[in-house]
Enzyme design. Structure first.
Site, PDB file in Angstrom:
ATOM      1  N   LYS A 126       0.981  -1.126   0.156  1.00  0.00           N
ATOM      2  CA  LYS A 126       0.040  -0.068   0.017  1.00  0.00           C
ATOM      3  C   LYS A 126       0.968   1.313   0.092  1.00  0.00           C
ATOM      4  CE  LYS A 126      -4.403   1.108   0.025  1.00  0.00           C
ATOM      5  NZ  LYS A 126      -5.635   0.254  -0.247  1.00  0.00           N
ATOM      6  N   ASP A 166      -7.115   4.507  -4.161  1.00  0.00           N
ATOM      7  CA  ASP A 166      -7.740   4.124  -3.048  1.00  0.00           C
ATOM      8  C   ASP A 166      -8.379   5.451  -2.724  1.00  0.00           C
ATOM      9  OD1 ASP A 166      -7.874   2.132  -0.548  1.00  0.00           O
ATOM     10  OD2 ASP A 166      -7.531   4.158   0.217  1.00  0.00           O
TER      11      ASP A 166
HETATM   12  P1  NDP Z   1     -13.069   7.946  -2.672  1.00  0.00           P
HETATM   13  O1  NDP Z   1     -11.905   8.846  -2.560  1.00  0.00           O
HETATM   14  O2  NDP Z   1     -13.462   7.575  -3.934  1.00  0.00           O
HETATM   15  O3  NDP Z   1     -14.280   8.115  -1.665  1.00  0.00           O
HETATM   16  C1  NDP Z   1     -13.844   8.359  -0.416  1.00  0.00           C
HETATM   17  C2  NDP Z   1     -15.161   8.748   0.352  1.00  0.00           C
HETATM   18  O4  NDP Z   1     -15.185   8.715   1.723  1.00  0.00           O
HETATM   19  C3  NDP Z   1     -15.571  10.380  -0.078  1.00  0.00           C
HETATM   20  O5  NDP Z   1     -16.999  10.262  -0.068  1.00  0.00           O
HETATM   21  C4  NDP Z   1     -14.981  10.975   1.140  1.00  0.00           C
HETATM   22  O6  NDP Z   1     -15.823  12.195   1.359  1.00  0.00           O
HETATM   23  C5  NDP Z   1     -15.284   9.987   2.268  1.00  0.00           C
HETATM   24  N1  NDP Z   1     -14.358  10.174   3.203  1.00  0.00           N
HETATM   25  C6  NDP Z   1     -12.883  10.139   3.190  1.00  0.00           C
HETATM   26  N2  NDP Z   1     -12.387  10.115   4.307  1.00  0.00           N
HETATM   27  C7  NDP Z   1     -13.368  10.442   5.192  1.00  0.00           C
HETATM   28  C8  NDP Z   1     -13.139  10.703   6.339  1.00  0.00           C
HETATM   29  N3  NDP Z   1     -11.825  10.903   7.314  1.00  0.00           N
HETATM   30  N4  NDP Z   1     -14.492  11.292   7.028  1.00  0.00           N
HETATM   31  C9  NDP Z   1     -15.419  11.235   6.581  1.00  0.00           C
HETATM   32  N5  NDP Z   1     -15.376  10.883   5.265  1.00  0.00           N
HETATM   33  C10 NDP Z   1     -14.386  10.522   4.525  1.00  0.00           C
HETATM   34  O7  NDP Z   1     -12.299   6.543  -2.169  1.00  0.00           O
HETATM   35  P2  NDP Z   1     -12.871   5.074  -2.427  1.00  0.00           P
HETATM   36  O8  NDP Z   1     -14.414   5.140  -2.473  1.00  0.00           O
HETATM   37  O9  NDP Z   1     -12.157   4.351  -3.158  1.00  0.00           O
HETATM   38  O10 NDP Z   1     -12.404   4.312  -0.832  1.00  0.00           O
HETATM   39  C11 NDP Z   1     -13.590   4.259   0.017  1.00  0.00           C
HETATM   40  C12 NDP Z   1     -13.018   3.132   1.166  1.00  0.00           C
HETATM   41  O11 NDP Z   1     -13.026   1.750   0.380  1.00  0.00           O
HETATM   42  C13 NDP Z   1     -11.474   3.211   1.955  1.00  0.00           C
HETATM   43  O12 NDP Z   1     -11.537   2.612   3.099  1.00  0.00           O
HETATM   44  C14 NDP Z   1     -10.634   2.564   0.590  1.00  0.00           C
HETATM   45  O13 NDP Z   1      -9.688   2.075   1.396  1.00  0.00           O
HETATM   46  C15 NDP Z   1     -11.693   1.277   0.578  1.00  0.00           C
HETATM   47  N6  NDP Z   1     -11.372   0.312  -0.612  1.00  0.00           N
HETATM   48  C16 NDP Z   1     -11.288   1.170  -1.940  1.00  0.00           C
HETATM   49  C17 NDP Z   1     -11.300   0.370  -2.973  1.00  0.00           C
HETATM   50  C18 NDP Z   1     -11.179   0.748  -4.404  1.00  0.00           C
HETATM   51  O14 NDP Z   1     -10.972   0.301  -5.359  1.00  0.00           O
HETATM   52  N7  NDP Z   1     -11.192   2.207  -4.722  1.00  0.00           N
HETATM   53  C19 NDP Z   1     -10.870  -1.070  -2.918  1.00  0.00           C
HETATM   54  C20 NDP Z   1     -11.229  -1.712  -1.521  1.00  0.00           C
HETATM   55  C21 NDP Z   1     -11.489  -0.721  -0.536  1.00  0.00           C
HETATM   56  P3  NDP Z   1     -15.008  13.494   0.715  1.00  0.00           P
HETATM   57  O15 NDP Z   1     -15.580  13.339  -0.952  1.00  0.00           O
HETATM   58  O16 NDP Z   1     -15.697  14.576   1.102  1.00  0.00           O
HETATM   59  O17 NDP Z   1     -13.564  13.397   1.020  1.00  0.00           O
HETATM   60  O1  2IT Z   2      -7.969  -1.403  -0.708  1.00  0.00           O
HETATM   61  C1  2IT Z   2      -7.967  -1.990  -1.854  1.00  0.00           C
HETATM   62  O2  2IT Z   2      -7.915  -3.058  -1.920  1.00  0.00           O
HETATM   63  C2  2IT Z   2      -7.765  -1.049  -3.027  1.00  0.00           C
HETATM   64  N1  2IT Z   2      -7.626  -0.007  -2.900  1.00  0.00           N
HETATM   65  C3  2IT Z   2      -7.585  -1.661  -4.555  1.00  0.00           C
HETATM   66  C4  2IT Z   2      -6.174  -2.078  -4.518  1.00  0.00           C
HETATM   67  C5  2IT Z   2      -6.048  -2.608  -5.984  1.00  0.00           C
HETATM   68  O3  2IT Z   2      -4.680  -2.970  -6.254  1.00  0.00           O
HETATM   69  O4  2IT Z   2      -6.614  -2.519  -6.819  1.00  0.00           O
END
Ligand code: NDP
Ligand code: 2IT
Length: 451
Positions: A126, A166
């Site tokens: 990561k 992420d």
């Molecule tokens: P994005 O940046 O696309 O979206 C994040 C969202 O969460 C936004 O709505 C953001 O609000 C909100 N957010 C982030 N930090 C905070 C905080 N501290 N307090 C309140 N709201 C918060 O990220 P993702 O959707 O990609 O990721 C979301 C989660 O999913 C994370 O935990 C990530 O690790 C996990 N994840 C992501 C994967 C991926 O493929 N993208 C895969 C597996 C897990 P704002 O817009 O106001 O910042």
């Molecule tokens: O938390 C996760 O699994 C991710 N942010 C996606 C990682 C990836 O390599 O697609």
């Protein structure tokens, strides 16, 4: 054996002072490994636990960049290459002001077991930065990404380490970083996933984490003779994972009624308007306050109005909750309210969204639980499908990739379920997922000698 785990936890606390999120992630895994470590003394004999909590290497670097006013700014960059026992390091990059070593290490540690569960050959890593993309111009974001890649490029490669997105890193940022890598090396290689569809990306990668999360929830419910169809669901977040969770819930006939961002939440009894949400967040990159301008009957609760120590998203009665924003966003008070409102399932779309206390409550009260390492593995699994297509110079259709994703989510569910049964805790998917993910990596370490 309890003593063995306690000793390992103490050692982790001592060697990584102040890394509370990392410690939390380690504790969750080690405690659920207890029955395995009891049954199989070889893991203790080979000191696997002590070894697996130490990353292969931690790369920390300065990221200098020039803002629009011409001033030199700097942030801290990280890439934690945690384990390559079963494949090249694989895992996302997070750009958020809250990022520090503890956050990146917890995410990297979880990624090892998540990636193992997919059944694919990918190790765990990561990275990211404390850079805050909010309020930055596109030029500033591009210059930051270019500088970040100038350093990161020294450590990655398609058979070494393949980062992805992420929080704060989506298609735009991956594009800027890919372009920089190409200029630095002259190699057109699949060194990142989540690439644009015109230049090596895979169909379904954008949707994969959210879709996969709902597929996983469906597997849990089907096992109980239920489906998500017609059920009220609450979702937190409004980023990549939340949006495609909401989309798939709609497609399967469920009614997702909430979403949230860092400033507040929306409760729309009629079901979240997906196309409006995409326009606000994916196209215009605005706050959720825009939503009630179009739907004045929906309710907006600003974060300042959340009752102390709770996340207002979880105060909305629902059949299933999908925390999909960030770590520790669903605590003990929240789960008590969900339980009181007869919530039947908590499915973790985000990484470590439930606190340890909330998880204990979930397990003690028999609430169905999709643990993050299993439930959100669809994203990284589809990243591996992107790597496969890049390596074989193929391009699969949306339907082909989606079918593979569904099979992988079913495989992860079956493996986690069967493993929970093997250790006499049938249906405890947290235990099943942690043991199954760990076992494959641990056995590989033993077979590979002193690694
Ligand atoms: P994005 O940046 O696309 O979206 C994040 C969202 O969460 C936004 O709505 C953001 O609000 C909100 N957010 C982030 N930090 C905070 C905080 N501290 N307090 C309140 N709201 C918060 O990220 P993702 O959707 O990609 O990721 C979301 C989660 O999913 C994370 O935990 C990530 O690790 C996990 N994840 C992501 C994967 C991926 O493929 N993208 C895969 C597996 C897990 P704002 O817009 O106001 O910042
Ligand atoms: O938390 C996760 O699994 C991710 N942010 C996606 C990682 C990836 O390599 O697609």
């Amino acid at each position: 054996m309890e003593r063995y785990i306690e000793t390992a936890l103490k050692a982790t606390k001592h060697s990584t002072p102040g890394q509370s999120e990392f410690y939390q992630a380690v504790k969750e895994v080690l405690i659920s490994l207890e029955p395995l470590l009891k049954a199989e003394p070889k893991y203790a004999h080979y000191n696997i636990v002590e070894r697996i909590v130490i990353p292969d290497r931690q790369i920390i670097f300065r990221v200098p960049w020039i803002d629009d006013a011409g001033k030199i700014r700097s942030n801290i960059g990280y890439r934690i290459q945690f384990s390559n026992s079963i494949g090249p390091y694989k895992g996302g990059l997070r750009f958020h002001p809250s990022v520090n070593l503890s956050i990146i290490k917890f995410l990297g540690f979880e990624q090892i077991f998540k990636n193992s569960l997919t059944g694919l050959a990918i190790g765990g890593g990561k990275g990211g930065s404390d850079f805050d993309p909010k309020g930055k111009s596109e030029g500033e974001i591009m210059r930051f990404c270019q500088s970040f890649m100038i350093e990161l490029s020294k450590y990655i490669g398609e058979t070494i380490d393949v980062p992805a997105g992420d929080i704060g890193v989506g298609g735009r940022e991956i594009g800027f970083m890919f372009g920089t890598y190409k200029r630095l090396t002259n190699h057109y290689e699949g060194i990142l996933t989540g690439k644009g569809l015109n230049w090596g990306g895979s169909l379904v990668r954008t949707e994969a984490t959210g879709f996969g999360s709902v597929y996983f929830a469906e597997n849990i419910l089907n096992k109980r003779g239920e489906t998500i169809n017609g059920k009220i669901c609450t979702v937190s977040g409004s980023g990549n994972v939340a949006i495609y969770t909401i989309q798939k819930l709609h497609e399967l006939g469920a009614i997702p009624v909430t979403c949230s961002d860092s400033k507040g939440m929306i409760y729309d009894q009629n079901g979240i308007d997906l196309s409006l949400l995409k326009t606000i967040k994916e196209v215009n990159r605005q706050a959720l306050t825009e939503y009630i301008k179009v739907h004045p009957n929906a309710k907006y609760i600003p974060i300042e109005a959340y009752p102390a120590g709770t996340n207002a998203v979880w105060s909305i009665p629902c059949f299933a909750a999908f925390p999909s924003a960030t770590q520790n966003e669903l605590g003990l008070e929240d789960i008590k309210i969900l339980h009181k409102n007869d919530c039947q399932l908590v499915n973790e779309g985000a990484n470590m969204p439930c606190t340890l206390e909330a998880i204990d409550f979930i397990v003690a009260h028999g609430i169905a639980f999709g643990p993050a390492k299993a439930a959100n593995a669809g994203g990284v699994a589809t990243s591996q499908l992107e790597m496969s297509q890049n390596a074989s110079m193929q391009k699969w259709t949306f339907g082909e990739v989606d079918a593979k994703l569904q099979n992988i989510m079913k495989h992860i569910f079956d493996l986690s379920y069967d493993t929970s049964k093997e250790f006499q805790q049938e249906g405890n998917l947290l235990l099943g997922a942690n043991i199954a993910g760990f076992r494959k990596v641990a056995d590989s370490m033993i077979e590979q000698g002193v690694v």
